[in-house]
Design a protein around this motif. Structure first.
Motif, short mmCIF file in Angstrom:
data_model
loop_
_atom_site.label_atom_id
_atom_site.label_comp_id
_atom_site.label_asym_id
_atom_site.label_seq_id
_atom_site.Cartn_x
_atom_site.Cartn_y
_atom_site.Cartn_z
N THR A 202 0.84 -1.20 0.00
CA THR A 202 0.00 0.00 0.00
C THR A 202 0.87 1.25 0.00
O THR A 202 2.09 1.16 0.08
CB THR A 202 -0.95 -0.02 1.20
N SER A 203 0.27 2.41 -0.03
CA SER A 203 0.99 3.64 -0.36
C SER A 203 2.09 4.02 0.62
O SER A 203 3.03 4.72 0.27
CB SER A 203 0.02 4.80 -0.44
N GLY A 204 1.98 3.59 1.89
CA GLY A 204 2.97 3.99 2.88
C GLY A 204 2.75 5.38 3.43
O GLY A 204 3.34 5.75 4.44
N GLY A 205 1.91 6.16 2.78
CA GLY A 205 1.63 7.52 3.25
C GLY A 205 0.31 7.58 3.98
O GLY A 205 -0.50 6.66 3.94
N PHE A 206 0.10 8.69 4.67
CA PHE A 206 -1.21 8.91 5.31
C PHE A 206 -1.53 10.39 5.26
O PHE A 206 -1.71 11.06 6.26
CB PHE A 206 -1.27 8.38 6.76
N HIS A 207 -1.62 10.89 4.01
CA HIS A 207 -1.84 12.32 3.79
C HIS A 207 -3.22 12.77 4.22
O HIS A 207 -3.47 13.97 4.35
CB HIS A 207 -1.60 12.65 2.31
N ARG A 208 -4.13 11.84 4.45
CA ARG A 208 -5.45 12.24 4.92
C ARG A 208 -5.44 12.67 6.39
O ARG A 208 -6.46 13.11 6.91
CB ARG A 208 -6.46 11.12 4.68
N LEU A 209 -4.29 12.56 7.04
CA LEU A 209 -4.16 13.18 8.36
C LEU A 209 -4.06 14.69 8.24
O LEU A 209 -4.30 15.42 9.20
CB LEU A 209 -2.91 12.66 9.08
N LYS A 474 -17.05 11.52 6.88
CA LYS A 474 -16.39 12.79 6.59
C LYS A 474 -16.27 13.65 7.84
O LYS A 474 -15.23 14.29 8.08
CB LYS A 474 -17.16 13.55 5.51
N GLU A 475 -17.33 13.68 8.63
CA GLU A 475 -17.32 14.48 9.85
C GLU A 475 -16.21 14.00 10.80
O GLU A 475 -15.47 14.81 11.37
CB GLU A 475 -18.68 14.37 10.54
N VAL A 476 -16.09 12.68 10.95
CA VAL A 476 -15.07 12.15 11.86
C VAL A 476 -13.67 12.41 11.30
O VAL A 476 -12.75 12.74 12.04
CB VAL A 476 -15.29 10.64 12.09
N GLU A 477 -13.51 12.29 9.98
CA GLU A 477 -12.21 12.56 9.37
C GLU A 477 -11.78 13.99 9.64
O GLU A 477 -10.61 14.26 9.94
CB GLU A 477 -12.26 12.28 7.87
N GLU A 526 -12.04 3.10 6.54
CA GLU A 526 -10.84 3.90 6.27
C GLU A 526 -10.59 4.90 7.40
O GLU A 526 -9.45 5.07 7.84
CB GLU A 526 -11.00 4.67 4.95
N VAL A 527 -11.63 5.57 7.85
CA VAL A 527 -11.44 6.58 8.89
C VAL A 527 -11.11 5.92 10.23
O VAL A 527 -10.32 6.47 11.02
CB VAL A 527 -12.69 7.47 9.00
N ILE A 528 -11.66 4.75 10.49
CA ILE A 528 -11.24 3.99 11.68
C ILE A 528 -9.73 3.74 11.63
O ILE A 528 -9.01 3.91 12.62
CB ILE A 528 -12.01 2.67 11.78
N THR A 529 -9.25 3.35 10.45
CA THR A 529 -7.81 3.12 10.28
C THR A 529 -7.04 4.42 10.41
O THR A 529 -5.95 4.46 10.99
CB THR A 529 -7.54 2.48 8.91
#
Length: 605
Positions: A202-209, A474-477, A526-529
């Motif tokens: 997988t991408s190795g990144g977590f830019h959604r943070l 979306k709200e939780v993200e 996804e957001v749980i992760t």
């Protein structure tokens, strides 16, 4: 409505179908084993290279042997990109990359990916740009459709690709990984896959943070819009050690924004090399354009090193200039016709810039006459795996084996492995597929599926699917991003990390998600992760009590840096979960020294 469980088995299971996953699948299939790829999107355009790539870093014998840039020179620079001069990586892995990169990257030509043009200066019809090293090491290529070509190659070789299958847990029997559980984002369906060996690609990144950099449109940025730390959390929860996560959060960085596209493209390196430069609103040059030196120049390497040093020094002042109120622009007015032609060719292949290039063509915009504005992204950023701190990820050995038996990691998921850009994804994907296939051949029977894990996951899935009373994903993200943006800005303190962990754990324990269909259920997972990723990052930040390199830590009101004062190496901090609790492991660092040979031997870093 009942949830279907589809049960599969394979010799090699690959989690993620980007460049590394595609290369791993193709190479494993060449070894005569069965291969399944589970991809949460669609391999035709998935991953960080889904929008295309116009350069891959490599040792290039036709160029480097001619000018005297040795493999040891590149090994040293590759090590510094991964903070190995601080003892925070695995030099044996980056050495392997340098030794095998040219052969494995040029093997892409057999899948229809072109590297050669008649007007290119390097023997063989190649062209290279300065990007990650002091001299040109990035092959230019026609890579807009690299994922299309690799998907065609996977299909032709008989790889079983399952798209829209989001892996949410690795299966285990005892101390071995035995496959994975995935959920469909299109159907009310779960996959339980038994595998002799499993590779995380997988991408190795977590830019959604991050809070969004570009006018709330993450899809117009160069990396994938869906990177959320899947491989990191999968590995940690399976008991595989992940290292150096504390280096993943950095302060904001300059980006260019034009026609609602957020892109820097490495300017003035990478796609914009050599003619791109940065100027201020008065026309003063802030970052010089670069010169392309002749292969016959006896001082080729020394001239490039001096030019690259100057560029790095100029780059260090960009944020300062913007904060002073000086508007900066990417400027191409000094480009020659030949340079502009090659840059435009590069734009037509590089990560979503080909869409921008099409707009420029349609509207008759001349790159030599337009100035592209640069802004400072002021929020917390997740460090790019390919830029300076590509050091965090799954701990692997030279065979890309993780610390849990039968689990491998390749490409961006690797920790301590130097510069993990697209070239490394090709090389390490190739290696991971080879090694996992060899191991699978030694295992006689397919492992049993842990039914307890499947039923536990099914229970979690049913609690979200069809639930109309909880919070939207979306709200939780947005809540997660807000916490990271407030508390994730260096320097770090005990109080900041404690507050972040408290709030993140509150989200993890108390939020119930609502989801009307399979898509929203998958996004909720996804957001749980993403929450678990943020917890892992701040847990690692909390564990390192001293400043090291780009990581800044303040304890009791003062910055503490054991490294540098005592001239000792910092320890590599790894973490994983055992019985649901974090366990830490510390490794003594290893310095990557520069070999005393070649024209770069005595050059400064």
């Amino acid at each position: 409505m009942s949830t279907k469980i589809e049960r599969l088995r394979t010799d090699v299971l690959i989690v993620g179908g980007g460049i590394a996953g595609s290369m791993a699948a193709i190479r494993a299939k060449e070894e005569g084993v069965d291969v399944i790829v589970l991809e949460k999107a669609n391999t035709w355009r998935s991953g960080n290279a889904g929008g295309g790539v116009d350069h891959l870093q490599s040792y290039i014998p036709a160029l480097h042997e001619r000018v005297g840039y040795t493999k040891n020179d590149m090994k040293y620079e590759e090590g510094r990109n991964g903070l190995m001069h601080l003892g925070l990586g695995r030099p044996q892995i980056t050495d392997r990359f340098v030794e095998t990169s040219a052969e494995r990257i040029l093997a892409l030509e057999k899948y229809g990916i072109n590297f050669r043009h008649d007007n290119n200066p390097i023997p063989g019809g190649f062209r290279a740009a300065v990007q990650f090293h002091s001299v040109p090491t990035s092959f230019h290529m026609d890579g807009r459709d690299i994922k299309v070509k690799l998907t065609e190659a996977m299909i032709a070789s008989g790889v079983n690709i399952i798209n829209r299958a989001q892996v949410v847990e690795l299966l285990k029997n005892g101390d071995k990984v035995t496959g994975a559980i995935a959920i469909s984002s299109r159907e009310n369906k779960i996959y339980a896959v038994s595998a002799k060996t499993t590779i995380l690609t997988t991408s190795g990144g977590f830019h959604r943070l991050e809070q969004r950099r570009n006018n709330n449109n993450r899809h117009n940025e160069n990396v994938s819009a869906s990177n959320y730390g899947a491989g990191t959390v999968l590995a940690i929860n399976a008991g595989a050690e992940v290292i150096n996560l504390e280096f993943s959060l950095i302060s904001g960085s300059p980006i260019t924004v034009y026609l609602n596209y957020g892109w820097m493209g490495g300017a003035p390196s990478g796609t914009w090399w050599p003619a791109g430069r940065l100027i201020d609103d008065a026309g003063n040059v802030v970052l010089d354009r670069q010169e392309e030196f002749s292969l016959d120049d006896p001082d080729y390497v020394q001239k490039y090193e001096a030019q690259t040093k100057k560029l790095k020094k100029q780059r260090a002042s960009l944020a300062k200039y913007i904060n002073e109120g000086r508007q900066l622009y990417l400027d191409m007015s000094e480009a020659s016709d030949d340079e502009l032609f090659k840059i435009r060719r590069g734009l037509t292949h590089e990560g979503k810039l080909w869409l921008l290039s099409q707009h420029l063509n349609d509207w008759g915009i001349d790159l030599k006459k337009v100035r592209v504005p640069v802004k400072l992204y002021e929020g917390v950023s997740v460090a790019e795996k390919s830029h300076t701190v590509g050091v965090f990820g799954v701990l692997v050995n030279e065979k890309l084996e993780s610390t849990v038996e039968n689990l491998y990691a390749a490409g961006s998921e690797m920790g301590g492995a130097g510069c993990i850009a697209a070239g490394a994804a090709v090389v390490y994907g190739f290696e991971g597929g080879l090694q996992a296939a060899h191991k699978a051949k030694t295992i006689a029977d397919f492992p049993d599926v842990n039914e307890t894990q499947v039923q536990d996951l099914l229970k979690k899935y049913r609690a979200i699917y069809g639930n109309r009373a909880g919070s939207g994903w979306k709200e939780v993200e947005f809540h997660v991003q807000g916490i990271v943006n407030v508390f994730g800005r260096p320097p770090f303190t005990d109080r900041k990390t404690a507050d972040a962990l408290y709030l993140l754990n509150q989200l993890k324990d108390k939020v119930a998600f609502r989801a009307e269909d399979a898509y929203e259920t998958a996004k909720s997972f996804e957001v749980i992760t993403l929450i678990e990723t943020a917890i892992a990052v701040f847990t690692a930040i909390n564990e390192r009590k001293e400043s090291v390199g780009p990581f800044q830590r303040i304890s009791n009101g003062t910055e503490k840096s054991d490294f540098g004062q005592e001239k000792s190496l910092p320890e590599i901090i790894g973490l994983y979960k055992e019985n649901g609790q974090y366990v830490f492991n510390r490794h003594q660092g290893e310095i990557k020294e520069r070999a005393q040979e070649g024209p770069c031997a005595n050059a400064g870093a």
